[in-house]
Design an enzyme around this catalytic site. Structure first.
Site: not given
Ligand code: CMP
Length: 138
Positions: A10, A50, A58, A86, A92, A103, A113, A116, A127
């Site tokens: 990100k 998203y 948010f 993950r 998250t 993270r 964060n 993704h 995606e």
């Protein structure tokens, strides 16, 4: 169980110079890069990516942030890719992320964060298709 997942590094992480370190951890975590792209999303593209979160409070903040700077998009391959990725990136919210996760090391808040990761095999396909054509995957 599918063997591919999708990730984005990100804008917070690319702007802080963490791209190389994050890619290194992904590769050392056993993932093979099948497609890779350094790019920047428009607000329309971030909103579309998203859209599943459109009703969340948010959403506006998320779209603004994800279109605020450069990102790296990638399709990754590994056995049990979605779940294992993950685990590698952690929760998250970085405050809840386990020690050693991406993270925990590189993220500063739940919004910013660092990375993704797809939450299901189905979304990994959606995606990946959002960013990459068949000619861009190897
Ligand atoms: P990501 O894995 O990219 O999927 C959706 C994103 O929404 C998530 O990471 C967070 O960055 C963001 N997000 C989730 N919850 C919140 C929240 N409470 N406030 C701001 N951003 C959030």
């Amino acid at each position: 169980m599918s063997n591919t997942t999708f990730t984005m590094i990100k804008p917070d992480a690319t702007s802080k110079g963490y791209t190389g370190a994050i890619l290194d951890q992904i590769i050392k975590g056993g993932f093979t890069i099948k497609a890779l792209k350094w790019t920047k999303l428009t607000t329309e593209q971030a909103g579309a990516f998203y859209v599943v979160h459109k009703e969340r409070p948010f959403y506006g903040e998320l779209v603004e942030f994800m279109s605020s700077g450069q990102i790296v998009a990638a399709i990754l391959e590994k056995e049990n890719a979605v779940a294992d990725f993950r685990t590698l990136i952690g929760a998250t919210n970085p405050a809840e992320a386990a020690e050693g996760t991406i993270r925990k090391q590189f993220a500063s808040s739940i919004g910013e964060n660092a990375v993704h990761g797809s939450d299901s095999d189905e979304n990994a396909v959606i995606e990946g298709n959002f960013f990459f054509s068949a000619l861009e995957r190897f």
